[in-house]
Design an enzyme around this catalytic site. Structure first.
Site, mmCIF file in Angstrom:
data_model
loop_
_atom_site.group_PDB
_atom_site.id
_atom_site.type_symbol
_atom_site.label_atom_id
_atom_site.label_comp_id
_atom_site.label_asym_id
_atom_site.label_seq_id
_atom_site.Cartn_x
_atom_site.Cartn_y
_atom_site.Cartn_z
ATOM 1 C CB CYS A 2 -0.934 0.087 1.191
ATOM 2 S SG CYS A 2 -2.092 -1.266 1.297
ATOM 3 N NE ARG A 27 4.669 1.770 0.005
ATOM 4 C CZ ARG A 27 5.660 1.598 0.865
ATOM 5 N NH1 ARG A 27 6.897 1.810 0.472
ATOM 6 N NH2 ARG A 27 5.428 1.227 2.097
ATOM 7 C CD1 TRP A 77 -0.178 -6.572 -2.755
ATOM 8 C CD2 TRP A 77 -0.239 -6.868 -0.545
ATOM 9 N NE1 TRP A 77 0.172 -7.865 -2.496
ATOM 10 C CE2 TRP A 77 0.146 -8.078 -1.159
ATOM 11 C CE3 TRP A 77 -0.351 -6.832 0.842
ATOM 12 C CZ2 TRP A 77 0.425 -9.239 -0.427
ATOM 13 C CZ3 TRP A 77 -0.074 -7.975 1.568
ATOM 14 C CH2 TRP A 77 0.309 -9.170 0.938
ATOM 15 C CG ASN A 101 1.727 1.259 4.179
ATOM 16 O OD1 ASN A 101 2.868 1.689 4.243
ATOM 17 N ND2 ASN A 101 1.487 -0.006 3.999
ATOM 18 N N GLY A 102 -0.456 -0.518 6.279
ATOM 19 C CA GLY A 102 -0.081 -1.304 7.464
ATOM 20 C C GLY A 102 -1.208 -2.259 7.824
ATOM 21 C CD GLU A 485 16.907 -14.067 -6.427
ATOM 22 O OE1 GLU A 485 16.370 -14.496 -5.395
ATOM 23 O OE2 GLU A 485 16.565 -12.994 -6.969
ATOM 24 C CE LYS A 489 13.544 -12.255 -8.640
ATOM 25 N NZ LYS A 489 14.354 -11.776 -7.563
ATOM 26 C CD GLU A 492 9.356 -12.156 -7.289
ATOM 27 O OE1 GLU A 492 9.214 -11.216 -6.543
ATOM 28 O OE2 GLU A 492 10.485 -12.569 -7.650
ATOM 29 C CG HIS A 508 19.017 -37.842 -1.065
ATOM 30 N ND1 HIS A 508 19.379 -39.057 -0.533
ATOM 31 C CD2 HIS A 508 20.162 -37.214 -1.386
ATOM 32 C CE1 HIS A 508 20.700 -39.156 -0.516
ATOM 33 N NE2 HIS A 508 21.204 -38.033 -1.040
ATOM 34 C CE LYS A 607 11.502 -3.369 -5.308
ATOM 35 N NZ LYS A 607 11.859 -4.737 -5.687
HETATM 36 C C1 F6R Z 1 11.668 -11.159 -4.787
HETATM 37 C C2 F6R Z 1 11.671 -10.046 -3.855
HETATM 38 C C3 F6R Z 1 11.334 -10.316 -2.452
HETATM 39 C C4 F6R Z 1 12.152 -9.406 -1.515
HETATM 40 C C5 F6R Z 1 11.688 -9.593 -0.062
HETATM 41 C C6 F6R Z 1 12.529 -8.802 0.909
HETATM 42 O O1 F6R Z 1 12.017 -10.761 -6.074
HETATM 43 O O2 F6R Z 1 11.918 -8.929 -4.232
HETATM 44 O O3 F6R Z 1 11.508 -11.655 -2.126
HETATM 45 O O4 F6R Z 1 13.499 -9.728 -1.636
HETATM 46 O O5 F6R Z 1 10.346 -9.192 0.046
HETATM 47 O O6 F6R Z 1 12.484 -7.447 0.618
HETATM 48 P P1 F6R Z 1 13.593 -6.453 1.157
HETATM 49 O O7 F6R Z 1 14.863 -6.798 0.507
HETATM 50 O O8 F6R Z 1 13.086 -5.088 0.782
HETATM 51 O O9 F6R Z 1 13.660 -6.642 2.642
#
Ligand code: F6R
Length: 612
Positions: A2, A27, A77, A101-102, A485, A489, A492, A508, A607
């Protein structure tokens, strides 16, 4: 999670609110809304809400020719209640509007109490209790600031809020506890938002509120106080962020832009090495030398991609600095009862510096007596940086795409520096080794540029990949976290189910999944484990699995039926994970393009995860 914007100025602020929301859309992007006051003395509260993107809201505002000098806005969000117009912010109680936001953890008892008092709820959100509670407190505290303060005293959880109310067109009241909020000061008016990027359109003069701060914004002034009413002064900081840094420019997506910005982001993060002949612990703070000498172990706390950076660092710290290192998912750590060793360096890694679980895990570790803390973070003013005694700021620039890319590689660069600095203070690094590693770090941006040139081949892989439903990623040693990773990606942004395993684990269990429909991506640098990895690859091939191998100079593997090889330009030794992750980022990006998903705003995500 948010984004909020608030504005009060001498002219129409609707375009400012909308532009601010566009910048905050990373966000949260399932619905958006705004509320403004107009008419004489703000006698009329007008609210617009739209499901979907800010563009929908902007179209409504345009159609209605909305014009006002005071207002608040929100991009959501969803946490409580589905994405719908009814649940979109602002929420209103009898002419009083709030954006939030929260998460309000005690919203259920508050909602029951307010319902008993005769307030009617029209949404499923936790936020609506804030609107009714402020309205309720206005009965005993006629001043809006006092009513907001009384309300905050009853809220448990995390919030950044902005409030306007009918009949009061001369002020906006904001407060924060646990969610970020920055104020922007200008000659034309005063503003607030969840982050700096939303306010650069009007000012560079920023004031970062602390947890437990609230503020009253009028057209010409800002009054900041603690939630108990004590006035406080917070410094005005002039933001150095360039407005271009948050623009898409000629790129199609922010993720694409950010992948290609990696050489520059690495150069900026490692800028201090250009002239330096040796590494100094001071890079992490004046106390770093003492701290690095005295600790016996390292505990890394992080989430998601940042956690994967920590996993790579574990190999480096143990191998080169000879120090024990554990890496924990912050959301797990914060609820465990760990055995705390005060001689631990607690390292948090976070792009945003606001991730609720990482921040809570850091505070928890400190409460257990582990007070030597280092933040590796991309946002200097963030809560995690402020909570830590040592810091290293990565200079990736703003990362807007939800999938983290340049933040990750710059975190790895910072962790490589940390490894070298700790190794040096602890006497495990010879002068020759130091020179060799520093040379490799200096060449990292150039090496990443060469990897990016492999894009056409990865694009061809992505065409084949995009039709698959599942994928397996394999790696060994320091490349196992790179496999993790790569899988993160891919799932996601392309919604292809992907799992990562240390290649030795295959037999295993996961080998049972391998058939001709299961692509297997193996990260195969020419390191000490290459022969073992080749055996694991044979195990896959023998079961008909289609292999995509990211190899490098000296790996010596041949293309053939069902085996595709991407040859990396060079073997990069210790720093090889930084290079090997780049093709995986591009693979996810191009697979998502083929599938037509929303690359920068993948479904269900946002994000900067400021909620638990
Ligand atoms: C994946 C991604 C998330 C962040 C996670 C932590 O592409 O971006 O997994 O890495 O939410 O976020 P930060 O680094 O901001 O603490």
């Amino acid at each position: 999670m948010c984004g909020i914007v608030a504005a009060i100025a001498g002219q129409n602020i609707v375009p400012v609110l909308l532009e601010g929301l566009r910048k905050l859309e990373y966000r949260g992007y399932d619905s958006a809304g705004l509320a403004v006051l107009n008419g004489a003395q703000g006698t009329q509260l007008r609210r617009l809400r739209a499901v979907g993107r800010v563009a929908e809201l902007a179209a409504q505002a345009d159609e209605q020719k909305l014009d006002a000098a005071i207002g608040i806005a929100h991009t959501r969000w969803a946490t409580h209640g589905v994405p719908s117009e009814r649940n979109a912010h602002p929420h209103i109680s009898d002419g009083l509007a709030v954006v939030h936001n929260g998460i309000i953890e005690n919203f259920e008892p508050l909602r029951a109490r307010l319902t008993g008092l005769g307030y009617t709820f029209t949404s499923e959100t936790d936020t609506e209790v804030i609107a009714h509670l402020v309205r309720h407190h206005l009965k005993n505290h006629p001043d809006l600031v006092d009513a907001v303060r009384a309300t905050c005293g009853e809220l448990i959880g995390a919030y950044a809020i902005a409030i306007v109310t009918e009949g009061e067109d001369s002020r906006v009241v904001v407060a924060r506890h646990g969610s970020p909020l920055v104020l922007g000061q200008s000659d034309s008016g005063n503003y607030a938002a969840s982050d700096t990027s939303a306010l650069l359109q009007v000012t560079r003069n920023m004031i970062y509120l602390e947890d437990g701060d609230m503020a009253e914004l009028t057209r010409d002034a800002m009054r900041i106080m603690r939630l108990d009413g004590t006035p406080v002064a917070r410094p005005v900081q002039v933001s150095q962020l360039s407005a271009d840094a948050v623009e898409l420019g000629s790129y199609r997506h922010y993720m694409q832009k950010e992948i290609f910005e990696q050489p520059a982001a690495l150069s900026n993060t490692l800028e201090m090495l250009a002239q330096a002949r040796s590494i100094t612990p001071n890079l992490f703070g004046v106390e770093a030398d003492n701290v690095f000498r005295s600790v016996r172990r390292v505990l890394v706390l992080a989430c998601g991609t940042s956690f994967h950076a920590g996993l790579v660092a574990r190999y480096w710290l143990e191998d080169i600095a000879g120090i024990e290192c554990t890496v924990e998912i912050a959301s797990e750590y914060r609820y465990r009862k760990p055995v705390a060793d005060p001689d631990t360096l607690v390292v948090t890694i976070s792009q945003s510096g606001e991730t609720a679980d990482t921040l809570a895990a850091l505070k928890y570790a400190k409460s257990l007596g582990m007070t030597r803390t280092l933040a590796i973070c991309n946002v200097p003013e963030s809560a995690i940086v402020r909570e830590s005694s040592l810091r290293f700021i990565t200079r990736a620039g703003p990362e807007i795409g939800v999938a983290s890319t340049k933040a990750y590689t710059t975190q790895l660069a910072a962790l490589a520096l940390l490894t070298l600095a700790m190794a040096k203070t602890r006497g495990t690094l010879s002068v020759a080794q130091e020179e060799k590693y520093l040379g490799a770090l200096r060449h990292l941006p150039g090496a990443v540029t060469r990897v990016l040139e492999l894009e056409p081949q990865i694009q061809a892989w992505a065409e084949r990949f995009a039709m698959k439903h599942h994928a397996l990623f394999l790696g060994r040693g320091q490349h196992y976290p790179i496999a993790l990773e790569g899988a993160l990606k891919l799932k996601e942004i392309s919604y292809i189910h992907a799992e990562a395993y240390p290649a030795g684990e295959l037999k295993h269990g996961p080998l049972a999944l391998v058939d001709r429909d299961m692509p297997v991506i193996a990260i195969a640098p020419n390191d000490a484990l290459i022969e073992k990895l080749k055996s694991n690859i044979q195990e896959v091939r023998a079961r008909g699995g289609e292999l995509y191998v990211i190899a490098d100079a000296g790996t010596e593997m041949a293309e053939g039926e069902g085996v595709h090889i991407l040859n990396m330009p060079e073997n990069y030794g210790l720093l090889s994970p930084v290079l090997h992750v780049v093709p995986l980022q591009l693979l996810a990006y191009h697979a998502a393009l083929v599938k037509g998903t929303d690359v920068d705003k993948p479904r269900n995500l946002a994000k900067s995860v400021t909620v638990e």
